[in-house]
Write a protein that holds these residues in place. Structure first.
Motif, PDB file in Angstrom:
ATOM      1  N   SER A 106       1.361  -1.287  10.271  1.00  0.00           N
ATOM      2  CA  SER A 106       0.774  -1.846  11.493  1.00  0.00           C
ATOM      3  C   SER A 106      -0.329  -2.847  11.170  1.00  0.00           C
ATOM      4  CB  SER A 106       0.210  -0.722  12.373  1.00  0.00           C
ATOM      5  OG  SER A 106      -0.999  -0.193  11.861  1.00  0.00           O
ATOM      6  N   PHE A 107      -0.864  -2.788   9.951  1.00  0.00           N
ATOM      7  CA  PHE A 107      -1.885  -3.739   9.516  1.00  0.00           C
ATOM      8  C   PHE A 107      -1.278  -4.999   8.906  1.00  0.00           C
ATOM      9  CE2 PHE A 107      -4.303   0.397   8.567  1.00  0.00           C
ATOM     10  CZ  PHE A 107      -4.875   0.430   9.829  1.00  0.00           C
ATOM     11  N   GLY A 108       0.050  -5.057   8.848  1.00  0.00           N
ATOM     12  CA  GLY A 108       0.709  -6.222   8.279  1.00  0.00           C
ATOM     13  C   GLY A 108       0.970  -6.121   6.793  1.00  0.00           C
ATOM     14  N   ALA A 109       0.786  -4.929   6.232  1.00  0.00           N
ATOM     15  CA  ALA A 109       1.040  -4.720   4.805  1.00  0.00           C
ATOM     16  C   ALA A 109       2.433  -4.128   4.604  1.00  0.00           C
ATOM     17  CB  ALA A 109      -0.011  -3.793   4.210  1.00  0.00           C
ATOM     18  N   THR A 110       2.906  -4.170   3.371  1.00  0.00           N
ATOM     19  CA  THR A 110       4.182  -3.560   3.012  1.00  0.00           C
ATOM     20  C   THR A 110       3.926  -2.140   2.529  1.00  0.00           C
ATOM     21  OG1 THR A 110       5.122  -5.698   2.355  1.00  0.00           O
ATOM     22  CG2 THR A 110       6.190  -3.711   1.496  1.00  0.00           C
ATOM     23  N   GLY A 111       4.532  -1.171   3.177  1.00  0.00           N
ATOM     24  CA  GLY A 111       4.335   0.217   2.809  1.00  0.00           C
ATOM     25  C   GLY A 111       5.218   0.647   1.655  1.00  0.00           C
ATOM     26  N   ILE A 112       4.672   1.485   0.790  1.00  0.00           N
ATOM     27  CA  ILE A 112       5.408   2.027  -0.352  1.00  0.00           C
ATOM     28  C   ILE A 112       5.270   3.552  -0.316  1.00  0.00           C
ATOM     29  CG2 ILE A 112       5.528   2.192  -2.869  1.00  0.00           C
ATOM     30  CD1 ILE A 112       4.234  -0.628  -2.957  1.00  0.00           C
ATOM     31  N   ASN A 113       6.387   4.261  -0.243  1.00  0.00           N
ATOM     32  CA  ASN A 113       6.351   5.722  -0.265  1.00  0.00           C
ATOM     33  C   ASN A 113       6.324   6.182  -1.722  1.00  0.00           C
ATOM     34  OD1 ASN A 113       6.848   8.525  -0.141  1.00  0.00           O
ATOM     35  ND2 ASN A 113       7.967   8.289   1.795  1.00  0.00           N
ATOM     36  N   PHE A 114       5.148   6.638  -2.165  1.00  0.00           N
ATOM     37  CA  PHE A 114       4.999   6.992  -3.572  1.00  0.00           C
ATOM     38  C   PHE A 114       5.793   8.241  -3.940  1.00  0.00           C
ATOM     39  CE2 PHE A 114       1.523   9.278  -1.496  1.00  0.00           C
ATOM     40  CZ  PHE A 114       1.595  10.546  -2.066  1.00  0.00           C
ATOM     41  N   LYS A 115       6.270   8.975  -2.925  1.00  0.00           N
ATOM     42  CA  LYS A 115       7.086  10.157  -3.210  1.00  0.00           C
ATOM     43  C   LYS A 115       8.543   9.788  -3.470  1.00  0.00           C
ATOM     44  CE  LYS A 115       4.194  13.312  -0.497  1.00  0.00           C
ATOM     45  NZ  LYS A 115       4.134  14.243   0.655  1.00  0.00           N
ATOM     46  N   ASP A 116       8.936   8.619  -2.975  1.00  0.00           N
ATOM     47  CA  ASP A 116      10.336   8.188  -3.107  1.00  0.00           C
ATOM     48  C   ASP A 116      10.547   7.180  -4.227  1.00  0.00           C
ATOM     49  OD1 ASP A 116      10.969   9.788  -0.962  1.00  0.00           O
ATOM     50  OD2 ASP A 116      10.981   8.149   0.502  1.00  0.00           O
ATOM     51  N   GLU A 117       9.492   6.449  -4.582  1.00  0.00           N
ATOM     52  CA  GLU A 117       9.619   5.399  -5.586  1.00  0.00           C
ATOM     53  C   GLU A 117       8.624   5.625  -6.717  1.00  0.00           C
ATOM     54  OE1 GLU A 117      10.613   1.170  -4.176  1.00  0.00           O
ATOM     55  OE2 GLU A 117       9.377   1.937  -2.542  1.00  0.00           O
ATOM     56  N   THR A 118       9.055   5.418  -7.944  1.00  0.00           N
ATOM     57  CA  THR A 118       8.142   5.474  -9.078  1.00  0.00           C
ATOM     58  C   THR A 118       7.346   4.168  -9.143  1.00  0.00           C
ATOM     59  OG1 THR A 118       9.701   4.470 -10.633  1.00  0.00           O
ATOM     60  CG2 THR A 118       9.801   6.887 -10.350  1.00  0.00           C
ATOM     61  N   VAL A 119       6.275   4.200  -9.916  1.00  0.00           N
ATOM     62  CA  VAL A 119       5.489   2.975 -10.104  1.00  0.00           C
ATOM     63  C   VAL A 119       6.380   1.872 -10.669  1.00  0.00           C
ATOM     64  CG1 VAL A 119       3.539   1.927 -11.314  1.00  0.00           C
ATOM     65  CG2 VAL A 119       3.361   4.282 -10.469  1.00  0.00           C
ATOM     66  N   GLU A 120       7.182   2.208 -11.641  1.00  0.00           N
ATOM     67  CA  GLU A 120       8.057   1.202 -12.270  1.00  0.00           C
ATOM     68  C   GLU A 120       9.015   0.607 -11.249  1.00  0.00           C
ATOM     69  OE1 GLU A 120       6.154   3.690 -15.092  1.00  0.00           O
ATOM     70  OE2 GLU A 120       7.496   4.285 -13.435  1.00  0.00           O
ATOM     71  N   GLN A 121       9.526   1.435 -10.355  1.00  0.00           N
ATOM     72  CA  GLN A 121      10.479   0.944  -9.363  1.00  0.00           C
ATOM     73  C   GLN A 121       9.821  -0.025  -8.377  1.00  0.00           C
ATOM     74  OE1 GLN A 121      11.865   4.788  -7.952  1.00  0.00           O
ATOM     75  NE2 GLN A 121      13.848   4.544  -8.958  1.00  0.00           N
ATOM     76  N   SER A 129       0.821  -1.204   0.000  1.00  0.00           N
ATOM     77  CA  SER A 129       0.000   0.000   0.000  1.00  0.00           C
ATOM     78  C   SER A 129       0.857   1.258   0.000  1.00  0.00           C
ATOM     79  CB  SER A 129      -0.928   0.017   1.214  1.00  0.00           C
ATOM     80  OG  SER A 129      -1.804   1.125   1.166  1.00  0.00           O
ATOM     81  N   THR A 130       0.371   2.277  -0.714  1.00  0.00           N
ATOM     82  CA  THR A 130       1.110   3.529  -0.828  1.00  0.00           C
ATOM     83  C   THR A 130       0.708   4.528   0.252  1.00  0.00           C
ATOM     84  OG1 THR A 130      -0.524   4.424  -2.390  1.00  0.00           O
ATOM     85  CG2 THR A 130       1.411   3.308  -3.306  1.00  0.00           C
ATOM     86  N   GLY A 131       1.693   5.293   0.673  1.00  0.00           N
ATOM     87  CA  GLY A 131       1.498   6.393   1.606  1.00  0.00           C
ATOM     88  C   GLY A 131       2.488   7.481   1.277  1.00  0.00           C
ATOM     89  N   GLY A 132       2.272   8.687   1.864  1.00  0.00           N
ATOM     90  CA  GLY A 132       3.117   9.805   1.483  1.00  0.00           C
ATOM     91  C   GLY A 132       4.048  10.318   2.554  1.00  0.00           C
TER      92      GLY A 132
END
Length: 329
Positions: free
Chosen positions: A188-203, A175-178
């Motif tokens: 905290s929900f057991g998901a893997t966080g993705i910082n959409f400001k630091d990583e592109t979709v392709e990355q 899941s993405t967050g900023g």
């Protein structure tokens, strides 16, 4: 009864505290004493846009859709609820359905369910609209255990429940967050966080799926982010979105063979179409909550009925974490 009404569409200064007639119970409906209600983005849109939306209420009107409370009276033909039952639902605030910024609501029995026993009234009031939306988005996309699921906006109202429900159904969730606070909540929900400001979709597609893409993408951000959802999806994947009010190039959908599910949970309320589906989904959500599979996050600030304007301002500020809730009783 006490209620917060608006006489004109516009800013939060339009809310006025007043006394209005308490509803009388009618056939097929339940009179509920409201304990708490929550604020959703659609509530703000109706207040601001008014007649530009085909489902705006006539004025003067009472806004608010979600609620939790106690049954005070049941109408003819109602057998699933009794006086004293604790219930929750999304049953007003648009069209000819008076809203929840009041002490009582006359609710269609098909739009409510028994409140989760392990939640407070405030917590239960935070669930209906976003919970139904999250559940519909996942089930219409045929979620299955073991799938890689990406939720855009996993710290938001719909998103934070969608992440938990996807985990409950056995998916491998991302899941993405900023910012750090949003990512901490997601993880905290057991998901893997993705910082959409630091990583592109392709990355992040390369990092987490070896360039294959996600089996399902649930976009709770919408707008221009919809193209990111198409880019993140694998071939023949499912994409669900809650916000598709835009013109967008569907070429990626075609060439990847994607299925696009548009989730607009107000349809049963607006059109009196298949309303029992909402009651059934609320019953299902209560079972999941009671089994420990999901719990709403509430914003740290609490508001009273008279603070409806401040509650709307809080949600509009973008500073709230979790659902903004108003205590009515």
């Amino acid at each position: 009864m006490k209620a917060m009404i608006i006489n004109n569409f516009g800013g939060t200064e339009e809310f006025v505290a007043t006394e209005v007639a308490k509803p009388q119970v009618t056939a097929g409906n339940v009179l509920v004493r409201i304990a708490a209600t929550s604020v959703n983005t659609i509530d703000m849109m109706i207040r601001q846009m008014g007649a530009d939306l085909p489902f705006a209420p006539e004025l003067p009107g009472i806004l608010g859709m979600d609620f939790a409370g106690t049954v005070e009276a049941v109408g003819e033909g109602v057998t699933d609820f009794a006086v004293g039952d604790e219930v929750y639902g999304c049953a007003g605030g648009l069209g000819d359905l008076p809203g929840t910024l009041a002490e009582f609501i006359l609710a269609d029995k098909r739009l409510i369910a028994h409140k989760p026993k392990n939640l407070s009234m405030k917590e239960a009031a935070a669930i209906p609209l976003v919970g139904i939306t999250a559940l519909e988005g996942l089930t219409r996309a045929s979620i299955n255990a073991g799938q890689k699921v990406l939720v855009h906006g996993g710290a938001g109202g719909v998103g934070h429940l969608a992440v938990q429900l996807a985990k409950h159904f056995g998916a491998d969730v991302y899941s993405t967050g900023g910012n750090a606070e949003q990512l901490a909540l997601i993880e905290s929900f057991g998901a893997t966080g993705i910082n959409f400001k630091d990583e592109t979709v392709e990355q992040y597609v390369e990092k987490h799926t070896n360039n294959a893409g996600f089996d399902m993408v649930f976009d709770t951000v919408g707008g221009g982010n919809l193209t990111n959802s198409f880019a993140a999806a694998k071939l023949n994947a499912q994409v669900s979105t809650t916000l598709s009010l835009l013109e967008v190039d569907l070429s990626p959908v075609h060439f990847k063979g994607l299925s696009l599910n548009v989730i607009f949970m107000l349809i049963p309320m607006i059109h009196d179409f298949n309303r029992q589906d909402h009651g059934d989904k609320l019953t299902k959500l209560a079972q999941i909550v009671e089994a420990g599979g999901m719990r709403p996050v509430l914003d740290e600030q609490d508001f009273s009925l008279e603070d409806a304007a401040k509650a709307h301002d809080r949600l509009a500020s973008g500073q709230a974490m979790g659902k903004v809730v108003i205590s009515v009783q």
